[in-house]
Write an enzyme that holds these catalytic residues in place. Structure first.
Site, PDB file in Angstrom:
ATOM      1  N   SER A   1       0.858  -1.188   0.000  1.00  0.00           N
ATOM      2  CA  SER A   1       0.000   0.000   0.000  1.00  0.00           C
ATOM      3  C   SER A   1       0.893   1.236   0.000  1.00  0.00           C
ATOM      4  O   SER A   1       2.009   1.203   0.542  1.00  0.00           O
ATOM      5  CB  SER A   1      -0.845  -0.016   1.263  1.00  0.00           C
ATOM      6  OG  SER A   1      -1.291   1.288   1.566  1.00  0.00           O
ATOM      7  N   SER A   2       0.375   2.338  -0.544  1.00  0.00           N
ATOM      8  CA  SER A   2       1.182   3.565  -0.548  1.00  0.00           C
ATOM      9  C   SER A   2       1.347   4.141   0.856  1.00  0.00           C
ATOM     10  O   SER A   2       2.173   5.032   1.060  1.00  0.00           O
ATOM     11  CB  SER A   2       0.566   4.610  -1.482  1.00  0.00           C
ATOM     12  OG  SER A   2      -0.759   4.899  -1.093  1.00  0.00           O
ATOM     13  N   CYS A   3       0.600   3.622   1.840  1.00  0.00           N
ATOM     14  CA  CYS A   3       0.755   4.154   3.198  1.00  0.00           C
ATOM     15  C   CYS A   3       2.035   3.675   3.869  1.00  0.00           C
ATOM     16  O   CYS A   3       2.336   4.073   4.990  1.00  0.00           O
ATOM     17  CB  CYS A   3      -0.456   3.833   4.063  1.00  0.00           C
ATOM     18  SG  CYS A   3      -0.564   2.110   4.491  1.00  0.00           S
TER      19      CYS A   3
ATOM     20  N   TYR B   1      -1.141  -0.712  10.145  1.00  0.00           N
ATOM     21  CA  TYR B   1      -1.264  -1.399   8.845  1.00  0.00           C
ATOM     22  C   TYR B   1       0.018  -1.203   8.038  1.00  0.00           C
ATOM     23  O   TYR B   1       0.537  -2.146   7.430  1.00  0.00           O
ATOM     24  CB  TYR B   1      -2.466  -0.797   8.113  1.00  0.00           C
ATOM     25  CG  TYR B   1      -2.733  -1.342   6.743  1.00  0.00           C
ATOM     26  CD1 TYR B   1      -3.306  -2.597   6.576  1.00  0.00           C
ATOM     27  CD2 TYR B   1      -2.449  -0.584   5.605  1.00  0.00           C
ATOM     28  CE1 TYR B   1      -3.576  -3.089   5.296  1.00  0.00           C
ATOM     29  CE2 TYR B   1      -2.715  -1.069   4.331  1.00  0.00           C
ATOM     30  CZ  TYR B   1      -3.281  -2.316   4.184  1.00  0.00           C
ATOM     31  OH  TYR B   1      -3.550  -2.800   2.927  1.00  0.00           O
TER      32      TYR B   1
ATOM     33  N   LYS C   1       2.632  -3.952   6.454  1.00  0.00           N
ATOM     34  CA  LYS C   1       2.926  -4.033   5.018  1.00  0.00           C
ATOM     35  C   LYS C   1       4.432  -3.887   4.750  1.00  0.00           C
ATOM     36  O   LYS C   1       4.973  -4.529   3.850  1.00  0.00           O
ATOM     37  CB  LYS C   1       2.136  -2.960   4.251  1.00  0.00           C
ATOM     38  CG  LYS C   1       0.643  -3.281   4.156  1.00  0.00           C
ATOM     39  CD  LYS C   1       0.435  -4.526   3.306  1.00  0.00           C
ATOM     40  CE  LYS C   1      -1.009  -4.905   3.136  1.00  0.00           C
ATOM     41  NZ  LYS C   1      -1.180  -6.170   2.401  1.00  0.00           N
TER      42      LYS C   1
ATOM     43  N   HIS D   1     -13.131   2.797   2.587  1.00  0.00           N
ATOM     44  CA  HIS D   1     -12.296   3.910   2.142  1.00  0.00           C
ATOM     45  C   HIS D   1     -13.210   5.010   1.593  1.00  0.00           C
ATOM     46  O   HIS D   1     -14.426   4.841   1.478  1.00  0.00           O
ATOM     47  CB  HIS D   1     -11.315   3.434   1.061  1.00  0.00           C
ATOM     48  CG  HIS D   1     -10.195   2.640   1.629  1.00  0.00           C
ATOM     49  ND1 HIS D   1     -10.175   1.272   1.599  1.00  0.00           N
ATOM     50  CD2 HIS D   1      -9.046   3.018   2.249  1.00  0.00           C
ATOM     51  CE1 HIS D   1      -9.068   0.842   2.190  1.00  0.00           C
ATOM     52  NE2 HIS D   1      -8.363   1.876   2.582  1.00  0.00           N
TER      53      HIS D   1
HETATM   54  P1  GDP Z   1      -6.496   7.019   3.569  1.00  0.00           P
HETATM   55  O1  GDP Z   1      -6.148   7.295   2.138  1.00  0.00           O
HETATM   56  O2  GDP Z   1      -5.682   5.946   4.198  1.00  0.00           O
HETATM   57  O3  GDP Z   1      -6.507   8.286   4.402  1.00  0.00           O
HETATM   58  O4  GDP Z   1      -7.966   6.376   3.600  1.00  0.00           O
HETATM   59  P2  GDP Z   1      -9.476   6.812   3.301  1.00  0.00           P
HETATM   60  O5  GDP Z   1      -9.823   6.432   1.917  1.00  0.00           O
HETATM   61  O6  GDP Z   1     -10.310   6.225   4.395  1.00  0.00           O
HETATM   62  O7  GDP Z   1      -9.552   8.400   3.451  1.00  0.00           O
HETATM   63  C1  GDP Z   1      -9.037   9.283   2.500  1.00  0.00           C
HETATM   64  C2  GDP Z   1      -9.458  10.703   2.821  1.00  0.00           C
HETATM   65  O8  GDP Z   1     -10.859  10.850   2.548  1.00  0.00           O
HETATM   66  C3  GDP Z   1      -9.253  11.149   4.265  1.00  0.00           C
HETATM   67  O9  GDP Z   1      -8.805  12.495   4.264  1.00  0.00           O
HETATM   68  C4  GDP Z   1     -10.671  11.060   4.852  1.00  0.00           C
HETATM   69  O10 GDP Z   1     -10.886  11.918   5.944  1.00  0.00           O
HETATM   70  C5  GDP Z   1     -11.484  11.514   3.638  1.00  0.00           C
HETATM   71  N1  GDP Z   1     -12.909  11.163   3.689  1.00  0.00           N
HETATM   72  C6  GDP Z   1     -13.931  12.019   3.460  1.00  0.00           C
HETATM   73  N2  GDP Z   1     -15.123  11.428   3.644  1.00  0.00           N
HETATM   74  C7  GDP Z   1     -14.857  10.136   3.975  1.00  0.00           C
HETATM   75  C8  GDP Z   1     -15.682   9.034   4.288  1.00  0.00           C
HETATM   76  O11 GDP Z   1     -16.917   9.108   4.308  1.00  0.00           O
HETATM   77  N3  GDP Z   1     -15.044   7.848   4.551  1.00  0.00           N
HETATM   78  C9  GDP Z   1     -13.679   7.738   4.521  1.00  0.00           C
HETATM   79  N4  GDP Z   1     -13.121   6.553   4.794  1.00  0.00           N
HETATM   80  N5  GDP Z   1     -12.874   8.779   4.269  1.00  0.00           N
HETATM   81  C10 GDP Z   1     -13.451   9.975   4.008  1.00  0.00           C
END
Ligand code: GDP
Length: 317
Positions: A106-108, A135, A139, A178
């Site tokens: 993952s890119s994280c 996580y 990874k 996500h």
């Molecule tokens: P990340 O890429 O590991 O941070 O994973 P996410 O896909 O969960 O979140 C990406 C970004 O989208 C973060 O800045 C979240 O705060 C934002 N985000 C906005 N609305 C949502 C939501 O309803 N669900 C999730 N998971 N993220 C959200």
């Protein structure tokens, strides 16, 4: 290389099921094992299964995954499950004499403030983003396991790092998903319920890189066939969009007409994580599905498969 029998570990997930579709369309024989057959967290079960099934190659798409809320809330589950299945699958692959394995990360894994776009060399050069460090550490351990078995035993194990993924078979549960599936669901349910606004987490300013899972599946199989190196390799779309931009795009695709409201009390996570995917692109893989087209495809899949409504945060019209 054309592999006759490939075990896709995690074949029921979004990535695993895309890999199965792609490999079967190519004519490869895919081996699958449900959790009831082999629980990947149990070492003996994995060892026995691999010695019996002896695939030519393994694509390791099994993982406990989740969005920012799930990662931040269940750190023990994320670090334990992922470490356990990596140790079991990679060691047992070696013990069973399987010489080819592609591990998916993952890119994280990259430092929170890595120079952008993030090159493979940025690994372990700085502190991680705190919301998903559990996580990420697991990874990183997976990458190191592949490197260790290559270094000590000459195993041709490689690691591919995808950016944020989306597509068919995504997880649309708002607590664990996500951002992409969450937004598809929220705007859809908001449209159905006639809500005047839909709540998006965070400030809307973070930037993310999104790749359709069918592009990733092609990239992973491309690496299986064409990449055999100690270093992990990035596989991303090569472009990024802000969460606000994504929300507007999904809103349009879904046809929601209310307002978007940002809830800044929710975490933003890392500000930016655009990967440098020039290595894989120079070798010959390129993404084919643009973001707008991909979102329409994901929404179409959602409409066909996930229709049970949920209660949304947001005001009624
Ligand atoms: P990340 O890429 O590991 O941070 O994973 P996410 O896909 O969960 O979140 C990406 C970004 O989208 C973060 O800045 C979240 O705060 C934002 N985000 C906005 N609305 C949502 C939501 O309803 N669900 C999730 N998971 N993220 C959200």
């Amino acid at each position: 290389m054309t592999c006759r029998r490939i075990w896709v570990a995690g074949h029921n997930g979004m990535v695993g099921s895309a890999l199965v579709r792609y490999l079967e369309a190519r004519g490869d024989q895919v081996i699958k094992a449900d959790r009831a057959v082999v629980d990947l967290r149990h070492q003996m079960a994995v060892e026995v299964w691999l010695k019996q099934s002896r695939p030519d190659a393994i694509i390791f798409a099994a993982a406990k995954v989740g969005g920012i809320y799930a990662n931040d809330t269940y750190p023990a589950d994320f670090i334990y499950d992922n470490l356990a299945i990596e140790v079991n699958v990679i060691h047992s692959a070696h013990a069973a004499g399987v010489d080819r394995l592609v591990f998916l990360g993952s890119s994280c894994i990259y430092p929170k403030f890595a120079p952008q776009p993030i090159k493979e060399e940025a690994l372990l050069t700085g502190p991680l983003e705190s919301t998903n460090e559990w996580y990420a550490i697991a990874k990183i351990a997976g990458i190191k396991l592949c490197q260790a078995y290559r270094k000590q035993y000459g195993r041709r194990y490689i690691s591919v790092m995808p950016c944020n993924l989306y597509g068919p078979n995504d997880n649309f549960d708002l607590k664990t998903s996500h951002v992409m599936p969450a937004l598809i669901r929220k705007f859809h349910e908001g449209k159905q319920a006639g809500l005047s606004e839909v709540v998006v987490w965070g400030t809307g300013t973070p930037l993310r890189e999104f790749l359709h899972v069918d592009d990733l599946a092609r990239g992973v199989v491309f690496c299986l066939d064409n990449y055999d190196d100690y270093e992990h390799i990035n596989c991303g779309a090569g472009s990024e969009i802000s969460i606000r931009g994504l929300a507007e795009l999904v809103k349009r695709a879904v046809g929601y007409e209310g307002r978007i409201v940002f809830d800044a009390s929710k975490p933003d996570g890392t500000p930016r994580k655009l990967m440098d995917s020039s290595r894989i692109m120079t070798l010959g893989w390129l993404p084919q599905i643009g973001l707008e087209e991909g979102v329409v495809d994901a929404y179409r899949w959602f409409l066909k498969n996930k229709v049970a409504p949920v209660e949304l945060e947001g005001a009624s019209a």
